[in-house]
Write a protein that holds these residues in place. Structure first.
Motif, PDB file in Angstrom:
ATOM      1  N   LEU A 307       0.828  -1.209   0.000  1.00 25.24           N
ATOM      2  CA  LEU A 307       0.000   0.000   0.000  1.00 25.24           C
ATOM      3  C   LEU A 307       0.860   1.256   0.000  1.00 25.24           C
ATOM      4  CD1 LEU A 307      -2.798  -0.991   2.562  1.00 25.24           C
ATOM      5  CD2 LEU A 307      -3.091  -0.597   0.105  1.00 25.24           C
ATOM      6  N   ARG A 308       1.970   1.200   0.735  1.00 28.37           N
ATOM      7  CA  ARG A 308       2.851   2.371   0.786  1.00 28.37           C
ATOM      8  C   ARG A 308       3.480   2.627  -0.575  1.00 28.37           C
ATOM      9  NH1 ARG A 308       3.863   6.004   2.639  1.00 28.37           N
ATOM     10  NH2 ARG A 308       5.798   6.038   3.813  1.00 28.37           N
ATOM     11  N   THR A 309       3.875   1.551  -1.269  1.00 26.04           N
ATOM     12  CA  THR A 309       4.487   1.723  -2.601  1.00 26.04           C
ATOM     13  C   THR A 309       3.464   2.206  -3.618  1.00 26.04           C
ATOM     14  OG1 THR A 309       4.088  -0.601  -3.140  1.00 26.04           O
ATOM     15  CG2 THR A 309       6.217  -0.049  -2.170  1.00 26.04           C
ATOM     16  N   MET A 310       2.164   1.916  -3.368  1.00 26.45           N
ATOM     17  CA  MET A 310       1.115   2.345  -4.287  1.00 26.45           C
ATOM     18  C   MET A 310       0.641   3.759  -3.996  1.00 26.45           C
ATOM     19  SD  MET A 310      -1.126  -1.178  -4.506  1.00 26.45           S
ATOM     20  CE  MET A 310      -2.339  -0.436  -5.606  1.00 26.45           C
ATOM     21  N   GLY A 311       1.226   4.402  -2.981  1.00 24.39           N
ATOM     22  CA  GLY A 311       0.916   5.795  -2.736  1.00 24.39           C
ATOM     23  C   GLY A 311       0.121   6.081  -1.486  1.00 24.39           C
ATOM     24  N   ALA A 312      -0.168   5.052  -0.686  1.00 27.36           N
ATOM     25  CA  ALA A 312      -0.911   5.282   0.557  1.00 27.36           C
ATOM     26  C   ALA A 312      -0.041   6.079   1.526  1.00 27.36           C
ATOM     27  CB  ALA A 312      -1.323   3.955   1.181  1.00 27.36           C
ATOM     28  N   SER A 313      -0.606   7.089   2.097  1.00 28.54           N
ATOM     29  CA  SER A 313       0.154   7.941   3.011  1.00 28.54           C
ATOM     30  C   SER A 313       0.173   7.333   4.417  1.00 28.54           C
ATOM     31  CB  SER A 313      -0.477   9.332   3.069  1.00 28.54           C
ATOM     32  OG  SER A 313      -1.779   9.260   3.626  1.00 28.54           O
ATOM     33  N   ARG A 314       1.072   7.862   5.224  1.00 30.12           N
ATOM     34  CA  ARG A 314       1.122   7.408   6.623  1.00 30.12           C
ATOM     35  C   ARG A 314      -0.193   7.737   7.342  1.00 30.12           C
ATOM     36  NH1 ARG A 314       6.402   6.294   8.339  1.00 30.12           N
ATOM     37  NH2 ARG A 314       8.020   6.893   6.834  1.00 30.12           N
ATOM     38  N   ARG A 315      -0.762   8.905   7.069  1.00 30.41           N
ATOM     39  CA  ARG A 315      -2.022   9.288   7.698  1.00 30.41           C
ATOM     40  C   ARG A 315      -3.145   8.321   7.339  1.00 30.41           C
ATOM     41  NH1 ARG A 315      -2.417  14.431   9.835  1.00 30.41           N
ATOM     42  NH2 ARG A 315      -0.565  15.760   9.568  1.00 30.41           N
ATOM     43  N   ALA A 316      -3.128   7.853   6.087  1.00 32.10           N
ATOM     44  CA  ALA A 316      -4.163   6.913   5.653  1.00 32.10           C
ATOM     45  C   ALA A 316      -4.064   5.611   6.432  1.00 32.10           C
ATOM     46  CB  ALA A 316      -4.040   6.645   4.155  1.00 32.10           C
ATOM     47  N   LEU A 317      -2.856   5.111   6.634  1.00 30.73           N
ATOM     48  CA  LEU A 317      -2.674   3.875   7.395  1.00 30.73           C
ATOM     49  C   LEU A 317      -3.088   4.065   8.862  1.00 30.73           C
ATOM     50  CD1 LEU A 317       0.728   2.654   5.915  1.00 30.73           C
ATOM     51  CD2 LEU A 317      -1.530   1.668   5.528  1.00 30.73           C
ATOM     52  N   ILE A 318      -2.753   5.231   9.408  1.00 30.41           N
ATOM     53  CA  ILE A 318      -3.171   5.505  10.791  1.00 30.41           C
ATOM     54  C   ILE A 318      -4.692   5.492  10.890  1.00 30.41           C
ATOM     55  CG2 ILE A 318      -3.257   7.291  12.584  1.00 30.41           C
ATOM     56  CD1 ILE A 318      -0.416   8.090  11.748  1.00 30.41           C
ATOM     57  N   ARG A 319      -5.358   6.142   9.917  1.00 32.45           N
ATOM     58  CA  ARG A 319      -6.823   6.177   9.941  1.00 32.45           C
ATOM     59  C   ARG A 319      -7.417   4.781   9.809  1.00 32.45           C
ATOM     60  NH1 ARG A 319      -6.066  11.024   6.853  1.00 32.45           N
ATOM     61  NH2 ARG A 319      -6.284   9.833   4.905  1.00 32.45           N
ATOM     62  N   ILE A 320      -6.813   3.939   8.980  1.00 35.70           N
ATOM     63  CA  ILE A 320      -7.341   2.586   8.772  1.00 35.70           C
ATOM     64  C   ILE A 320      -7.307   1.775  10.060  1.00 35.70           C
ATOM     65  CG2 ILE A 320      -6.857   0.369   7.650  1.00 35.70           C
ATOM     66  CD1 ILE A 320      -5.957   1.995   5.176  1.00 35.70           C
ATOM     67  N   PHE A 321      -6.162   1.760  10.733  1.00 33.68           N
ATOM     68  CA  PHE A 321      -6.037   0.922  11.929  1.00 33.68           C
ATOM     69  C   PHE A 321      -6.760   1.525  13.135  1.00 33.68           C
ATOM     70  CE2 PHE A 321      -2.705  -0.915   9.345  1.00 33.68           C
ATOM     71  CZ  PHE A 321      -2.830  -2.263   9.632  1.00 33.68           C
ATOM     72  N   VAL A 322      -6.808   2.857  13.198  1.00 30.69           N
ATOM     73  CA  VAL A 322      -7.616   3.476  14.246  1.00 30.69           C
ATOM     74  C   VAL A 322      -9.084   3.128  14.056  1.00 30.69           C
ATOM     75  CG1 VAL A 322      -8.477   5.678  15.139  1.00 30.69           C
ATOM     76  CG2 VAL A 322      -6.023   5.355  14.780  1.00 30.69           C
ATOM     77  N   THR A 323      -9.531   3.126  12.792  1.00 31.56           N
ATOM     78  CA  THR A 323     -10.927   2.771  12.504  1.00 31.56           C
ATOM     79  C   THR A 323     -11.225   1.337  12.895  1.00 31.56           C
ATOM     80  OG1 THR A 323     -11.008   4.341  10.673  1.00 31.56           O
ATOM     81  CG2 THR A 323     -12.662   2.587  10.688  1.00 31.56           C
TER      82      THR A 323
END
Length: 416
Positions: A307-323
């Motif tokens: 996901l990171r190589t495909m352009g997912a930002s750090r904030r996006a990953l934080i939001r996903i796992f917090v959700t």
């Protein structure tokens, strides 16, 4: 927290079990159940404790008023003057003369200690607590000179007395002879049986017209105390301060807090202690959420790197796992609210069922004070409990979320 469509899709995917992820799903499910049980336990216990205080307060104040004015020698000869002064005090709504005296009662060879209470006829008939708890007979039969009394339901059981039967009251105030004072024994007809709901009262009270109580106790025109009602029971001390100064040399003013201080202080301490102890259950559930998310992050390290190589930002990953973590906590909190309200609705049936299954008396009124398990749910407390569970769940997601966001895709995918 606003998620993009792909973030919602990934979060939904991580919430559902995938191939080889059964153990992670099991831990997450246990976390959800633990949050549910913790929230339900807190709601049930706090509602029951609130119910205890409210029921005891209503029963005690319904019979004893917000405060009483008592004479130093147990008598108030000038009670009319004191009652008039009390009624003139701002915040006092009523001042009622009253007689209370512990005596002995007997019926067909059975003897019990009782608390004789003399009240005006209009006060007996207008007392909502006794009127609503009437089990047999009629309060209308209690008129001066009739020899009729009303007794508590538990006292009736202990004596074996029924409506229409007679009980004898033994008063130590009697005739003086060369051999000492001879106690007075007077018989009364049981005209009514009532149940207040507080065991100590139901086991002791014998209510009669105040004129009959004065005759029985040889008080003449005196009374034992004056019962006071105020506008606000929580401000009774400040309300009655001027009256205390006026009657300080003739009588003592005692409010409901002073009369029942040990009981209500014990309830307050127990309430706080139970809240703290049961909050630990939610804290344990939160650690389960933390551990399940840590395992999920480790299991999804490769996916996170892609996901990171495909352009997912750090904030996006934080939001996903917090959700993911907050969703587990929210589902557990909602289930806990439903479970708690269901238990409170059927609380007495649950107690009866457990007593029937175990053969044990779990709700002995002589120990619990009240005849039934009470409950009073405070909406603000429920909101606070739900908010606390959600806040703990959110805090538990931060470490795994930041751990996922700090994943280095180069290191993970180097040998792929």
């Amino acid at each position: 927290m606003i998620l993009s469509p792909y973030e919602r899709m990934i979060a939904r995917r991580y919430l559902l079990p995938g191939k080889g992820e059964g153990f992670i799903f099991l831990v997450a499910s246990i976390s959800l159940v633990a949050v549910m049980l913790g929230v339900a336990a807190l709601i049930i216990v706090m509602s029951v404790m609130n119910g205890f205080r409210a029921e005891l307060f209503d029963k005690i104040v319904g019979l004893n008023g917000h405060a009483v004015v008592q004479g130093y020698n147990g008598r108030l000869p000038d009670w009319r003057e004191i009652a008039a002064e009390a009624r003139r005090t701002p915040g006092v709504t009523s001042a009622t003369p009253l007689i209370e005296q512990p005596l002995m009662a007997s019926h067909e060879g059975r003897v019990e200690g009782v608390l004789v209470r003399g009240m005006r006829v209009e006060d007996i008939r207008g007392n909502a607590t006794m009127r609503q708890g009437l089990k047999a007979g009629s309060m209308a039969a209690l008129v001066p000179g009739s020899g009729n009394v009303a007794i508590g339901a538990r006292l009736a059981e202990a004596l074996g007395a029924q409506v229409g039967g007679e009980i004898s009251l033994v008063s130590p105030a009697g005739q003086t002879t060369p051999f000492g004072t001879v106690p007075r024994i007077v018989s009364y007809r049981v005209a009514a049986i009532f149940e207040v709901g507080v065991y100590d009262y139901d086991k002791a009270f014998v209510v009669m017209p105040i004129a009959d109580a004065q005759t029985l106790l040889l008080l003449g025109d005196a009374v034992g105390m004056i019962e006071l009602q105020t506008i606000d029971a929580d401000k009774v001390a400040a309300t009655l301060l001027p009256l205390r100064r006026q009657v300080g040399e003739r009588a003592v003013v005692t409010d409901w807090r002073q009369m029942n201080s040990a009981l209500f202080e014990a309830l307050s301490v127990e309430r706080v202690a139970m809240f703290v102890v049961l909050s630990i259950i939610i804290l344990v559930a939160v650690f389960n959420i933390l551990s399940s998310l840590i395992m999920l992050v480790r299991a999804k390290t490769r996916d996170i790197a892609i996901l990171r190589t495909m352009g997912a930002s750090r904030r996006a990953l934080i939001r996903i796992f917090v959700t993911v973590g907050v969703t587990i906590g929210a589902l557990g909190t909602a289930a806990g609210l439903i479970l708690g309200f269901i238990f409170l609705f059927f609380r007495q049936g649950v107690v009866d069922a457990v007593q029937y299954a175990t053969g044990q008396n779990l709700w002995d009124p002589s120990i619990r004070f009240l005849t039934e398990l009470p409950s009073k749910t405070d909406p603000l407390e429920v909101i606070g409990i739900a908010a606390m569970a959600m806040a703990f769940s959110f805090l538990a997601t931060l470490y795994p979320a930041f751990k996922a966001a700090s994943t280095d895709p180069v290191q993970v995918l180097r040998y792929e």
